[in-house]
Design a protein around this motif. Sequence first.
Motif, PDB file in Angstrom:
ATOM      1  N   GLN A  93      78.811 -42.421  29.345  1.00  0.00           N
ATOM      2  CA  GLN A  93      80.150 -41.931  29.695  1.00  0.00           C
ATOM      3  C   GLN A  93      80.197 -40.418  29.626  1.00  0.00           C
ATOM      4  O   GLN A  93      80.917 -39.851  28.824  1.00  0.00           O
ATOM      5  CB  GLN A  93      81.185 -42.582  28.761  1.00  0.00           C
ATOM      6  CG  GLN A  93      81.374 -44.048  29.098  1.00  0.00           C
ATOM      7  CD  GLN A  93      81.507 -44.904  27.858  1.00  0.00           C
ATOM      8  OE1 GLN A  93      81.012 -44.536  26.792  1.00  0.00           O
ATOM      9  NE2 GLN A  93      82.166 -46.040  27.987  1.00  0.00           N
ATOM     10  N   LEU A  94      79.420 -39.790  30.470  1.00  0.00           N
ATOM     11  CA  LEU A  94      79.358 -38.330  30.442  1.00  0.00           C
ATOM     12  C   LEU A  94      79.149 -37.815  31.861  1.00  0.00           C
ATOM     13  O   LEU A  94      78.116 -38.077  32.480  1.00  0.00           O
ATOM     14  CB  LEU A  94      78.212 -37.889  29.531  1.00  0.00           C
ATOM     15  CG  LEU A  94      77.896 -36.391  29.511  1.00  0.00           C
ATOM     16  CD1 LEU A  94      79.088 -35.598  29.013  1.00  0.00           C
ATOM     17  CD2 LEU A  94      76.689 -36.120  28.636  1.00  0.00           C
ATOM     18  N   GLU A  95      80.104 -37.071  32.353  1.00  0.00           N
ATOM     19  CA  GLU A  95      79.980 -36.530  33.706  1.00  0.00           C
ATOM     20  C   GLU A  95      78.836 -35.537  33.774  1.00  0.00           C
ATOM     21  O   GLU A  95      78.668 -34.726  32.871  1.00  0.00           O
ATOM     22  CB  GLU A  95      81.268 -35.828  34.108  1.00  0.00           C
ATOM     23  CG  GLU A  95      82.449 -36.754  34.164  1.00  0.00           C
ATOM     24  CD  GLU A  95      83.285 -36.507  35.405  1.00  0.00           C
ATOM     25  OE1 GLU A  95      82.860 -35.680  36.247  1.00  0.00           O
ATOM     26  OE2 GLU A  95      84.337 -37.144  35.534  1.00  0.00           O
ATOM     27  N   GLY A  96      78.084 -35.617  34.844  1.00  0.00           N
ATOM     28  CA  GLY A  96      77.015 -34.654  35.036  1.00  0.00           C
ATOM     29  C   GLY A  96      75.841 -34.849  34.089  1.00  0.00           C
ATOM     30  O   GLY A  96      75.036 -33.949  33.900  1.00  0.00           O
ATOM     31  N   ALA A  97      75.747 -36.046  33.501  1.00  0.00           N
ATOM     32  CA  ALA A  97      74.652 -36.309  32.563  1.00  0.00           C
ATOM     33  C   ALA A  97      73.303 -36.257  33.267  1.00  0.00           C
ATOM     34  O   ALA A  97      73.191 -36.623  34.437  1.00  0.00           O
ATOM     35  CB  ALA A  97      74.845 -37.669  31.913  1.00  0.00           C
TER      36      ALA A  97
ATOM     37  N   ARG B 125      84.561 -34.611  25.676  1.00  0.00           N
ATOM     38  CA  ARG B 125      83.320 -34.198  26.321  1.00  0.00           C
ATOM     39  C   ARG B 125      82.263 -33.768  25.290  1.00  0.00           C
ATOM     40  O   ARG B 125      81.100 -34.152  25.382  1.00  0.00           O
ATOM     41  CB  ARG B 125      83.593 -33.054  27.288  1.00  0.00           C
ATOM     42  CG  ARG B 125      82.349 -32.578  27.989  1.00  0.00           C
ATOM     43  CD  ARG B 125      82.665 -31.800  29.253  1.00  0.00           C
ATOM     44  NE  ARG B 125      81.415 -31.344  29.838  1.00  0.00           N
ATOM     45  CZ  ARG B 125      80.658 -32.087  30.615  1.00  0.00           C
ATOM     46  NH1 ARG B 125      81.039 -33.316  30.920  1.00  0.00           N
ATOM     47  NH2 ARG B 125      79.523 -31.622  31.089  1.00  0.00           N
ATOM     48  N   ALA B 128      80.823 -36.792  23.732  1.00  0.00           N
ATOM     49  CA  ALA B 128      79.949 -37.528  24.655  1.00  0.00           C
ATOM     50  C   ALA B 128      78.595 -36.830  24.752  1.00  0.00           C
ATOM     51  O   ALA B 128      77.542 -37.475  24.745  1.00  0.00           O
ATOM     52  CB  ALA B 128      80.605 -37.633  26.032  1.00  0.00           C
ATOM     53  N   ILE B 129      78.620 -35.512  24.805  1.00  0.00           N
ATOM     54  CA  ILE B 129      77.365 -34.765  24.876  1.00  0.00           C
ATOM     55  C   ILE B 129      76.572 -34.973  23.586  1.00  0.00           C
ATOM     56  O   ILE B 129      75.358 -35.188  23.599  1.00  0.00           O
ATOM     57  CB  ILE B 129      77.626 -33.264  25.111  1.00  0.00           C
ATOM     58  CG1 ILE B 129      78.296 -33.051  26.477  1.00  0.00           C
ATOM     59  CG2 ILE B 129      76.330 -32.466  25.044  1.00  0.00           C
ATOM     60  CD1 ILE B 129      78.703 -31.618  26.754  1.00  0.00           C
ATOM     61  N   ALA B 132      74.872 -38.242  23.650  1.00  0.00           N
ATOM     62  CA  ALA B 132      73.727 -38.238  24.558  1.00  0.00           C
ATOM     63  C   ALA B 132      72.555 -37.513  23.904  1.00  0.00           C
ATOM     64  O   ALA B 132      71.397 -37.910  24.051  1.00  0.00           O
ATOM     65  CB  ALA B 132      74.108 -37.583  25.882  1.00  0.00           C
ATOM     66  N   VAL B 235      71.133 -32.651  28.213  1.00  0.00           N
ATOM     67  CA  VAL B 235      71.677 -33.924  28.651  1.00  0.00           C
ATOM     68  C   VAL B 235      72.711 -33.764  29.745  1.00  0.00           C
ATOM     69  O   VAL B 235      73.128 -34.719  30.357  1.00  0.00           O
ATOM     70  CB  VAL B 235      72.304 -34.703  27.479  1.00  0.00           C
ATOM     71  CG1 VAL B 235      71.215 -35.097  26.510  1.00  0.00           C
ATOM     72  CG2 VAL B 235      73.369 -33.893  26.818  1.00  0.00           C
ATOM     73  N   CYS B 236      73.146 -32.538  29.997  1.00  0.00           N
ATOM     74  CA  CYS B 236      74.051 -32.340  31.118  1.00  0.00           C
ATOM     75  C   CYS B 236      73.948 -30.914  31.591  1.00  0.00           C
ATOM     76  O   CYS B 236      73.243 -30.098  31.002  1.00  0.00           O
ATOM     77  CB  CYS B 236      75.485 -32.692  30.750  1.00  0.00           C
ATOM     78  SG  CYS B 236      76.195 -31.594  29.544  1.00  0.00           S
ATOM     79  N   ALA B 237      74.647 -30.648  32.677  1.00  0.00           N
ATOM     80  CA  ALA B 237      74.503 -29.375  33.364  1.00  0.00           C
ATOM     81  C   ALA B 237      74.723 -28.178  32.438  1.00  0.00           C
ATOM     82  O   ALA B 237      73.949 -27.231  32.450  1.00  0.00           O
ATOM     83  CB  ALA B 237      75.477 -29.310  34.534  1.00  0.00           C
TER      84      ALA B 237
END
Lengths: 240, 240
Positions: A93-97, B125, B128-129, B132, B235-237
């Motif tokens: 559940q993480l955008e842009g993961a 957010r 969530a990060i 991850a 894990v993300c942008a």
Amino acid sequence: MRTVEPVDVALSAATRRLQNLTHLDSTALDALQHAMSRPRRIERHGQLFREGRPIDGAWLLLQGWTARFRHLADGRRQLVSLGLPGDLLGYCQLEGARSSSTVAALNAVTICELPDPASSPALTRAFAISRALDEAHLIAQITRLGRFNAHERLIDFLVEIYGRLKMAGLAHGGQFLMPLTQELTADALGLTSVHLNRTIKEARRVGDLTWVGREVTLRDPQAAAAFVGYSPARVCANSG
Amino acid sequence: MRTVEPVDVALSAATRRLQNLTHLDSTALDALQHAMSRPRRIERHGQLFREGRPIDGAWLLLQGWTARFRHLADGRRQLVSLGLPGDLLGYCQLEGARSSSTVAALNAVTICELPDPASSPALTRAFAISRALDEAHLIAQITRLGRFNAHERLIDFLVEIYGRLKMAGLAHGGQFLMPLTQELTADALGLTSVHLNRTIKEARRVGDLTWVGREVTLRDPQAAAAFVGYSPARVCANSG
DNA sequence: CGCGTGTTTGACCACTGTCAAAGCTGGTGG
DNA sequence: CCACCAGCTTTGACAGTGGTCAAACACGCG
């Protein structure tokens, strides 16, 4: 990745697994039915996610096995975890993961888009349990690699797979189909394929298992589980 | 677990870490401030979660280190993962979840209740990060145990810790405080303490590191990272 | 000063890896 | 129906990493 004929919810191993995680009401089953009506196929060795790349979608694994790999610069490779029918792929559940590892098909695989969990509280719960189980499997893998010897690793690994497949109705009587070659199994267990081969030989000799072609049979799954102190991952009060 | 004096958000290592994960607006900071106004203390060896028991709440680690353990029946023990300041503890979105491992304080630890993520999109957010990243650390641990030799495991482990502490502002110039004994470190690395001790000795000899008392210094963190092919988990942008 | 916890070292050995080659087996094409 | 091939499994001989057991050595603390 191409479209193939629809999968029947009622007969699906994936449905069986999710239903064993938590009760699925008709809303949840309808959502699954809808998703499974548009399955996609991925050939052996096809990649679903790549390390460092964005995770483009969430999938439900319907048939076949997947594996998550980490590759080292010098060619060494570690198989981190397995995806079996009914498992969720790319559900974060993480955008842009971005993916922290590469996920590939071990044999011909069928997947479908993951239904929106918001469409059903039962699905939300099933998916949450599935995620928690994924984590439990990673922890089990860490313990296996950190503190088990070759023989224990092999038995523990097979016992885990057996338990997971049984939940999806894909194993009985200690027996299941194993698409992993010895080389891949060695990559999962942190061993060389040569040493794994010798370990299997010894396990056969003492009567722990049978392994011919793709078919593995644990002679006495309960005894094997007891030997490695295995207990099926329980992540919540009612999950199998 | 008793209450202690409030922690200042602005100066907190936990805040620094979360802010490095994603931008925190004033709503998020207010929520953190509120949570940190009621910190709790856990003494060394105190347990936050126990294997098989329900996970009773979600916490934010403010000071000190925690570790997640798996214990085998015969006394063997595996340290699965570390919790460092700014890490989330017991944050799983599943009612009635049970812990798949035991989490204990490695030194005197300060925690506070985790603010409700729903109170701020930025916190949602950040959390969530953080989750991850936790998964990425488990995967890193699997690779370490499965495919690295003793020397590589040691360096990789220290490089990871250094990177994580730096995000919380708790390490500089390759240097940080290490509450783990050699025995615990060996449990993390899947080695015996005797062999780890010899590995450390060799790492000192070749000039890779200094380790006196609780203070560890990586002579050249970049070179060490390159040696083990370490790249900070992304894990993300936009996450550090 | 004495004790407990943690670190360091020695001697020895077992488990696992390496390299290389020989068997299998199922699928393909002739 | 057989020959061939690629991929996988099995084996041998040997090397090396890491484990075991036991003891000595530091260090902080009451």
